[in-house]
Design a protein around this motif. Structure first.
Motif, short mmCIF file in Angstrom:
data_model
loop_
_atom_site.label_atom_id
_atom_site.label_comp_id
_atom_site.label_asym_id
_atom_site.label_seq_id
_atom_site.Cartn_x
_atom_site.Cartn_y
_atom_site.Cartn_z
N TRP A 112 -10.70 0.02 -0.66
CA TRP A 112 -11.76 0.74 -1.37
C TRP A 112 -12.86 -0.19 -1.85
CZ3 TRP A 112 -11.77 5.78 -0.95
CH2 TRP A 112 -10.58 6.50 -0.85
N GLY B 248 -1.74 11.57 9.60
CA GLY B 248 -1.32 12.12 8.31
C GLY B 248 -2.37 11.85 7.26
N GLN C 224 -6.30 16.46 9.85
CA GLN C 224 -5.42 15.65 9.00
C GLN C 224 -3.98 16.17 8.96
OE1 GLN C 224 -8.71 15.67 8.55
NE2 GLN C 224 -8.90 13.46 8.67
N HIS D 2 0.84 -1.20 0.00
CA HIS D 2 0.00 0.00 0.00
C HIS D 2 0.88 1.25 0.00
CE1 HIS D 2 -3.20 2.71 2.00
NE2 HIS D 2 -3.15 2.86 0.71
N THR E 224 -7.59 15.89 -5.64
CA THR E 224 -7.50 14.70 -4.78
C THR E 224 -8.82 13.96 -4.65
OG1 THR E 224 -8.08 15.93 -2.79
CG2 THR E 224 -5.72 15.84 -3.37
N ARG F 235 -15.87 13.86 0.51
CA ARG F 235 -15.17 13.29 -0.63
C ARG F 235 -16.00 13.53 -1.87
NH1 ARG F 235 -14.66 7.57 1.20
NH2 ARG F 235 -12.94 7.93 2.62
N GLY G 144 -2.77 11.50 2.84
CA GLY G 144 -2.10 11.44 1.53
C GLY G 144 -2.84 10.47 0.66
N MET G 145 -2.24 10.13 -0.46
CA MET G 145 -2.89 9.24 -1.43
C MET G 145 -1.83 8.42 -2.14
SD MET G 145 -5.08 12.05 -3.52
CE MET G 145 -6.03 10.92 -4.53
N THR G 146 -2.25 7.33 -2.77
CA THR G 146 -1.36 6.54 -3.60
C THR G 146 -0.71 7.46 -4.64
OG1 THR G 146 -2.86 4.69 -3.31
CG2 THR G 146 -1.26 4.50 -5.09
N GLU G 147 -1.49 8.37 -5.19
CA GLU G 147 -1.00 9.30 -6.22
C GLU G 147 0.03 10.28 -5.66
OE1 GLU G 147 -4.06 8.41 -5.62
OE2 GLU G 147 -5.34 8.40 -7.38
#
Ligand code: AMP
Length: 547
Positions: free
Chosen positions: A450, A326, A360, A231, A422, A439, A328-331
């Motif tokens: 997901w 924290g 966050q 991940h 995002t 979101r 963030g994202m995979t991207e």
């Protein structure tokens, strides 16, 4: 005028070379399927990573080839992180917990040439093998005695393969913008999408993640990444902790087991660890029921989903562990924001500090953050205005693998003005603390994974007695979020909640089946006729699943 500095490329192999030279005796401790407590040193790790690079070359893998991994957090996976990327190939980390058809899609889409799999994942590979079009070989991450019996062709034993190799290998230097790793995300609609990291982005991300106001990583630390290495590179910890020379502890397939985690923390003196909120919940429940302690654990970082305040308070007040939330994202490799206090804030009442930990976090240098309204006007950092959260920076994706890299294109997540959208909605307060409020992407995140709300809606709407259905994620104490289905029945329908759940159980993966169904007369729609999920989430904001 040009700067007169060396053009040394930022290479993942340089972390390994530095670590081996400066911390040869530092330890790496792992739980694996074949060993409850494996330990070795950075010297062993570096030697075996070189042997792995030779093994790949001898198998016929070439610069730029994608090499898949389906594995848990342990020393062999770490060797793949360095051995594969260091030799110029692309380490493609795949989540074994995804649905098999997604794994199938991902391996074929990335065109993985070889795949390294944990013994526990072999049954999955055996089932998928006839459909894997690019694969030339499978390497099982185990020793000779524990090799599974299989009919599949070109299957190798990792330990036997390594034992045959020379441990001499000169890590090549090449353009730092070369791909080093890949992770697919299903955090958007449609098929999973590939994010491709570079050596440069990975190194810059590791530097930023190690800074004192980020994770404050040092060689005095004992780091245990519980967040899986499949991940988003385990949030970059396998790079940052080796870069600073820390001791690493890896829980292997036991990452959700409170007892194993407590035991590792206590016996290995873990000072820093990271995981999604569900993991901290499992550990806290074990601690509360066993009466055991985690005295060495100074910092627990959490992300991937909003951290319930109760977890922050229990870790702080009952176990003296500071929670570092924290986002963030995979991207984004994934680091975007992290909790850190500003000068003068240390003296705030504990209650106020908890309020800030529950947000966050603040952005780290390297990531620019903005919130924008529907017309893309930037909104103020006043803690009230909320809008689409956008980011920019050297470790943020320009687009997905095999899709457009043109800002503003339909299949590109980067807007025409160069900011990555995002899919999160947020406020930012005057001190820079960001808070996710909603979101815009139509997906539900449950236990760190997901689930597509559209897939649930389509399955429900295929029932002739259902006129319309909407799936939204609602807070769940164990999984952070679970799907809730809101249904408008067709006239004269006689369906019950149980009928609908039963119908969906036959059509969806277990994980995607909603935990509850609510009936309504009408669903809200936007001006363009789409289901208005923001309005629905607002209507059901106080909804609670029965425990
Ligand atoms: P992934 O790419 O699977 O890591 O998911 C990234 C998404 O997870 C973000 O865009 C957010 O929607 C969500 N997320 C990550 N961290 C947090 C957090 N601390 N609080 C709330 N949502 C989060």
């Amino acid at each position: 005028m040009k700067g007169l500095m060396m053009k040394t490329q930022l290479m993942i192999s340089s972390i390994l070379r530095h670590a081996e030279k400066n911390y040869p005796n530092q330890e790496i401790v792992s739980v694996t399927a074949d060993n409850p407590r494996h330990r070795y040193t950075y010297t062993d790790f570096a030697r075996r990573s070189r042997q792995l690079a030779n093994a790949l070359t001898n198998l016929g893998a070439k610069f730029g080839d994608r090499i898949g991994t389906l594995a848990w957090n342990d020393y062999r996976h770490l060797e793949l992180y360095y051995g594969v990327s260091g030799s110029g190939m692309v380490c493609h980390m795949i989540n074994p917990k995804l649905f098999p058809e997604q794994i199938n899609y991902i391996i074929n889409h990335a065109q993985d040439k070889f795949i390294f799999v944990d013994v526990l994942v072999m049954p999955l590979i055996e089932a998928l093998h006839p459909h894997l079009t690019s694969l030339e070989g499978i390497i099982v991450l185990t020793g000779k005695d524990t090799m599974p019996i299989t009919e599949l062709p070109n299957v190798y034993c990792y330990e036997e393969l390594l034992a045959e190799q020379d441990d001499d290998y000169d890590w090549p230097e090449f353009d730092e913008n070369t791909a080093c790793g890949m992770c697919y995300t299903s955090g958007t609609t449609g098929n999973p999408k590939g994010v491709v990291y570079s050596h440069r982005s990975t190194l810059l991300h590791a530097y930023a993640g190690a800074l004192p106001d980020a994770t404050n990583a040092s060689n005095r630390d004992v780091c245990m990444p519980i967040v899986p290495m499949f991940h988003v590179n385990a949030w970059g910890i396998p790079y940052a902790s080796i870069m600073v020379g820390a001791k690493l502890v890896m829980p292997g397939p036991k990452m959700a087991d409170g007892e194993t985690l407590q035991n590792l923390i206590e016996t290995e003196k873990v000072s820093y660890s990271s995981g999604v909120p569900t993991i901290w919940m499992a550990l806290l429940d074990y601690l509360d029921s066993s009466g055991k302690k985690i005295d060495s654990l100074e910092t627990a970082s959490t992300g991937g989903a909003a951290c319930p305040r109760g977890i922050i308070e229990r870790l702080k007040f009952d176990y003296n562990t500071r929670v570092l939330q924290g986002w963030g994202m995979t991207e984004m490799s994934p680091l975007g924001t992290l909790f850190s206090l500003k000068p003068g804030m240390e003296d705030l009442p504990e209650e106020k500090i908890t309020d800030l930990q529950a947000k966050q976090g603040r952005t780290v240098f390297g990531v620019e953050l903005k919130i924008a309204d529907d017309n893309n006007n930037e909104l103020p950092w006043d803690g009230v205005a909320f809008g689409a959260l956008k980011v920019k920076g050297p470790w943020i994706a320009t687009g997905y693998y095999g899709m457009s890299q043109e800002p503003g294109a339909d299949d590109c997540p980067v807007d025409a003005d160069g900011w990555l959208n995002t899919g999160d909605v947020a406020t930012i307060d005057p001190d820079g603390f960001m808070q996710i409020t909603d979101r815009t992407k139509d997906v539900i995140k449950t236990g760190g994974e997901w689930v597509s709300s559209i897939e649930i809606e389509n399955a429900a709407a295929s029932h002739e007695q259902i006129a319309e259905a909407a799936a939204i994620g609602r807070y769940h104490p164990k999984w952070t979020e679970r799907p809730l289905l809101i249904v408008v029945l067709s006239p004269g329908a006689t369906l019950s909640k149980e009928d609908i759940i039963e119908y969906l159980q036959a059509r969806l993966h277990k994980w995607s089946v909603p935990d509850d169904v609510i009936f309504t007369e009408e669903l809200p729609h936007t001006a363009t006729g789409k289901l208005n999920k923001l309005a629905l989430r607002q209507t059901y904001k106080d909804y609670e699943f029965a425990s």
